[in-house]
Each structure stands twice: as structure tokens, then as C-alpha cells.
Write a protein that holds these residues in place. Sequence first.
Motif, PDB file in Angstrom:
ATOM      1  N   LEU A  79     -34.158 104.459   3.665  1.00 44.14           N
ATOM      2  CA  LEU A  79     -34.070 104.860   2.259  1.00 44.14           C
ATOM      3  C   LEU A  79     -33.837 106.364   2.116  1.00 44.14           C
ATOM      4  O   LEU A  79     -33.399 106.822   1.051  1.00 44.14           O
ATOM      5  CB  LEU A  79     -35.344 104.461   1.516  1.00 44.14           C
ATOM      6  N   GLY A  80     -34.150 107.121   3.155  1.00 39.42           N
ATOM      7  CA  GLY A  80     -33.875 108.552   3.130  1.00 39.42           C
ATOM      8  C   GLY A  80     -34.567 109.311   2.017  1.00 39.42           C
ATOM      9  O   GLY A  80     -33.988 110.263   1.455  1.00 39.42           O
ATOM     10  N   GLY A  81     -35.754 108.905   1.675  1.00 44.37           N
ATOM     11  CA  GLY A  81     -36.501 109.611   0.642  1.00 44.37           C
ATOM     12  C   GLY A  81     -36.239 109.133  -0.771  1.00 44.37           C
ATOM     13  O   GLY A  81     -36.875 109.606  -1.719  1.00 44.37           O
ATOM     14  N   ASN A  82     -35.334 108.190  -0.950  1.00 47.81           N
ATOM     15  CA  ASN A  82     -35.045 107.635  -2.282  1.00 47.81           C
ATOM     16  C   ASN A  82     -36.013 106.484  -2.574  1.00 47.81           C
ATOM     17  O   ASN A  82     -35.940 105.429  -1.942  1.00 47.81           O
ATOM     18  CB  ASN A  82     -33.603 107.116  -2.341  1.00 47.81           C
ATOM     19  N   VAL A  83     -36.915 106.689  -3.503  1.00 46.49           N
ATOM     20  CA  VAL A  83     -37.930 105.694  -3.827  1.00 46.49           C
ATOM     21  C   VAL A  83     -37.447 104.844  -5.001  1.00 46.49           C
ATOM     22  O   VAL A  83     -37.172 105.370  -6.078  1.00 46.49           O
ATOM     23  CB  VAL A  83     -39.276 106.358  -4.175  1.00 46.49           C
ATOM     24  N   PRO A  84     -37.346 103.533  -4.815  1.00 44.25           N
ATOM     25  CA  PRO A  84     -36.881 102.668  -5.903  1.00 44.25           C
ATOM     26  C   PRO A  84     -37.993 102.397  -6.920  1.00 44.25           C
ATOM     27  O   PRO A  84     -39.159 102.742  -6.703  1.00 44.25           O
ATOM     28  CB  PRO A  84     -36.498 101.381  -5.164  1.00 44.25           C
ATOM     29  N   ASP A  85     -37.621 101.745  -8.013  1.00 46.67           N
ATOM     30  CA  ASP A  85     -38.621 101.307  -8.996  1.00 46.67           C
ATOM     31  C   ASP A  85     -39.362 100.065  -8.524  1.00 46.67           C
ATOM     32  O   ASP A  85     -40.489  99.800  -8.952  1.00 46.67           O
ATOM     33  CB  ASP A  85     -37.949 100.993 -10.332  1.00 46.67           C
ATOM     34  N   LEU A  86     -38.707  99.286  -7.648  1.00 49.15           N
ATOM     35  CA  LEU A  86     -39.273  98.009  -7.198  1.00 49.15           C
ATOM     36  C   LEU A  86     -38.704  97.662  -5.836  1.00 49.15           C
ATOM     37  O   LEU A  86     -37.523  97.917  -5.565  1.00 49.15           O
ATOM     38  CB  LEU A  86     -38.951  96.915  -8.217  1.00 49.15           C
ATOM     39  N   VAL A  87     -39.531  97.066  -4.983  1.00 44.09           N
ATOM     40  CA  VAL A  87     -39.086  96.511  -3.705  1.00 44.09           C
ATOM     41  C   VAL A  87     -39.270  95.005  -3.751  1.00 44.09           C
ATOM     42  O   VAL A  87     -40.355  94.519  -4.075  1.00 44.09           O
ATOM     43  CB  VAL A  87     -39.865  97.093  -2.508  1.00 44.09           C
ATOM     44  N   ALA A  88     -38.210  94.273  -3.423  1.00 50.32           N
ATOM     45  CA  ALA A  88     -38.262  92.815  -3.366  1.00 50.32           C
ATOM     46  C   ALA A  88     -38.030  92.360  -1.934  1.00 50.32           C
ATOM     47  O   ALA A  88     -37.344  93.028  -1.156  1.00 50.32           O
ATOM     48  CB  ALA A  88     -37.220  92.194  -4.285  1.00 50.32           C
ATOM     49  N   GLY A  89     -38.601  91.211  -1.588  1.00 46.65           N
ATOM     50  CA  GLY A  89     -38.355  90.584  -0.295  1.00 46.65           C
ATOM     51  C   GLY A  89     -37.746  89.217  -0.511  1.00 46.65           C
ATOM     52  O   GLY A  89     -38.257  88.437  -1.312  1.00 46.65           O
ATOM     53  N   ALA A  90     -36.649  88.922   0.192  1.00 46.30           N
ATOM     54  CA  ALA A  90     -35.973  87.627   0.058  1.00 46.30           C
ATOM     55  C   ALA A  90     -35.840  86.983   1.426  1.00 46.30           C
ATOM     56  O   ALA A  90     -35.145  87.509   2.306  1.00 46.30           O
ATOM     57  CB  ALA A  90     -34.595  87.795  -0.580  1.00 46.30           C
ATOM     58  N   GLY A  91     -36.516  85.862   1.612  1.00 42.23           N
ATOM     59  CA  GLY A  91     -36.472  85.161   2.890  1.00 42.23           C
ATOM     60  C   GLY A  91     -37.728  84.355   3.110  1.00 42.23           C
ATOM     61  O   GLY A  91     -38.331  83.851   2.160  1.00 42.23           O
ATOM     62  N   GLY A  92     -38.150  84.276   4.374  1.00 41.68           N
ATOM     63  CA  GLY A  92     -39.373  83.583   4.723  1.00 41.68           C
ATOM     64  C   GLY A  92     -40.586  84.482   4.588  1.00 41.68           C
ATOM     65  O   GLY A  92     -40.507  85.600   4.070  1.00 41.68           O
ATOM     66  N   GLY A  93     -41.721  83.995   5.100  1.00 44.16           N
ATOM     67  CA  GLY A  93     -42.986  84.688   4.890  1.00 44.16           C
ATOM     68  C   GLY A  93     -43.030  86.095   5.442  1.00 44.16           C
ATOM     69  O   GLY A  93     -43.531  87.018   4.792  1.00 44.16           O
ATOM     70  N   LYS A  94     -42.507  86.301   6.657  1.00 44.15           N
ATOM     71  CA  LYS A  94     -42.539  87.632   7.252  1.00 44.15           C
ATOM     72  C   LYS A  94     -41.684  88.614   6.469  1.00 44.15           C
ATOM     73  O   LYS A  94     -42.080  89.774   6.264  1.00 44.15           O
ATOM     74  CB  LYS A  94     -42.068  87.574   8.705  1.00 44.15           C
ATOM     75  N   CYS A  95     -40.511  88.180   6.062  1.00 40.91           N
ATOM     76  CA  CYS A  95     -39.625  89.055   5.301  1.00 40.91           C
ATOM     77  C   CYS A  95     -40.261  89.430   3.968  1.00 40.91           C
ATOM     78  O   CYS A  95     -40.215  90.596   3.543  1.00 40.91           O
ATOM     79  CB  CYS A  95     -38.274  88.371   5.094  1.00 40.91           C
TER      80      CYS A  95
END
Length: 368
Positions: A79-95
Amino acid sequence: MKVFGAPRRYIQGAGALDVLGTELARIARNVVLVIDPIVDEAHGSRIAASCAEAGVQLRRLRFGGECSPAEVERLEAELGGNVPDLVAGAGGGKCIDVGKALANRLKTRAATIPTIASTDAPTSHNYVMYDAHHRLLAVEKLPANPDLVLVDTQVIAEAPRQLFLAGIGDAVVKLFEVERCIKANGRNIFGADPVYSALILARGCYEVLRDHAEAALAAVDRRKADENLEKVVEATVLMSGLSFESGGLSLSHSMTRGLSAVPKYAHALHGFQVAYGVLVQLVLEGRDEAFMGDIFAFFERIGLPTSLVALAGAAPTAEEASTIARLTLAAPHARHFPRVLAEHEVIAAILSLEDRAARPGVPLSAAV
């Protein structure tokens, strides 16, 4: 004091991925999506199009395969220091868990987009961290449950059958664990008194699974979402998650501590481990033979394990049974039981299930 926790918004249905952008736009405009590479290949462009249409700036980061501190650091560096408003995970449990971990590290909001229904982790504020060798390091917590859980049931219908069955196994145990936690005056996952609503949800979850699991599995075999599958996904992802977090756990989930320490059982899916674990719990509760026969028959019809031989193809040695029992009783949730259990009681229950599986007419209560 009682605490009930839940996701801010839950969306479920065939084609739900097509409204992901609209749903994310309710919460955030700058989103990072940690996505499983297989899911990215299959659905990445669809997700990107939905977000672009809704005016959501989306950056996709491919998941590296393990929910570990090193993976979280790698993603943060990307991300290089760019902080988003939200982080989402798409996939199985670990992801999904690594998405939660990254959101927690960045002190931002979280969303989950499960593409399999193998556990109820998408609704939970918990996430599990492992080392590079898949050894459990810690169970961490978000400050709150995810802001959004979005489940595309057609995507779920196209996922492997065994993963869907594991989700049923993880959910079917929650009624019995919440009952035990409440009766033992235990604490739920928020460290608070269980709420009665969680017990009602757990009962509803169990009823849905008993009524619709077989038909939902048939829908997975056809790779086509239908009303039975919709009901079961709601039970395994939403109802199960709400009931365990706000109601608490007991011996069934404690069994994963012991099973994971024995190599031949360690790699069984979580849902199969806890499904077997609840049978040990029910034997120790002294449930009558008619009740046990009924739940055995249900497990066998749909393919859930009723013994360690069924779980992983091999019975335990005396040393392994002792290890499983000792580590199970060391787990915090094992205290949520009507009495203090002794190691020999758990070993007897384990062996009684093996005996029952080998000789179906043997009463389970005889060995405990």
C-alpha cells in the motif's frame, strides 16, 4: 453485563457480487480488497466493474496463502503508506482473516466477501493468525464486527461440496455449545454474559440445518443456488456466527485444540473437527440413546464424521486419545460445562464413539 455483536449490514443472494460496489459505497469510497488469486481470476473483473459503476476506488491485492504477521506486513508494504477507508477480504477463511488483520493494523473499517461457506468466520470480529508453518499463533479481535458481509450464493453453490458440508458441521454444533455456556454461567466471545437471543438463533440454526441440509447439498451437487441452499447459507454464515459470538462456546470447539495437536487429525477441516467434537460433548452430557441415534443418523446421511476413523481414516492410539483429552480440557471454553471434567472421562467418550462406529448397536453411555 450482556453484549450482543453483529455485522453492520448482511447481504445474501445469487448475483450479490454485482451489487458489491453499491454496498461498499454506502460505507467507503476508497477500498482495498485482499482477494484470493483463484477468486480474482474468476470474479475480479466483475467486482472491479461493480465498484467502478458505484464510484468506489478499488485496489486489489492478491492474498499470499497464509494469514500470518508476515503476510499482513507484505500487504501493508504494498500500500506504500496509502491508508484506505475500508479493507475487504474476498475468498476463503484465511483470506478473509488476513483482510481483517490488515484492517485492524491500519485502524480502518472491514468487510468480508466469502466465496465458500465452510465456517461462520465472515460475520465474526475474531480472526486467527498463524506462523509460516500453519501453527496457530493467536486469535485476535477487531474492535467491532465487519461493516459489511456480502455472500453471493451462486458463487457458494459452485464451490467444493466438502467445504459447504464443513460449514454445516461448524454450524450444527452451536445450539449445544450455547446451551452449555448459558447453563454454566459462562462468557461469550465478547467476554460478557451470553444473551438469550443467541440461544434462539442457535435453535433456529439447528432447525434449518435439520430441515434443509440434505436438499442444500443436492443444490451444491447441481452447482445451482436454490431456496434450500439460501436457507442453509443464512444458517451457516449468519445465524451460526451471531449465536456463537454472543452465546459462547463449549467442549465441541475446545476439541480442536486436542485434534490439531495430533498430526493425523490436524488437517481435517474445522467444521468436521467440531462436528465430531460435539458428539464427544453429547456423550459426556449423558444424552439418551434415542437422541444420539437420531443425530448419528443425520450426520451419516449428510457425510459428517461420527468417529475419528471417519474424520481421518484412523483410530487414536492410547497416547493420542490422552493428548486430545488433555489439550481439550486446557481450552478456555471447556469450562462451559455442567461439571469439571476429568481427562479419563473425555478419553472414555472418544473410545466409546470409536466403538459405536465399529459396532453400531453398542450403547454410547456404557463406556463413560
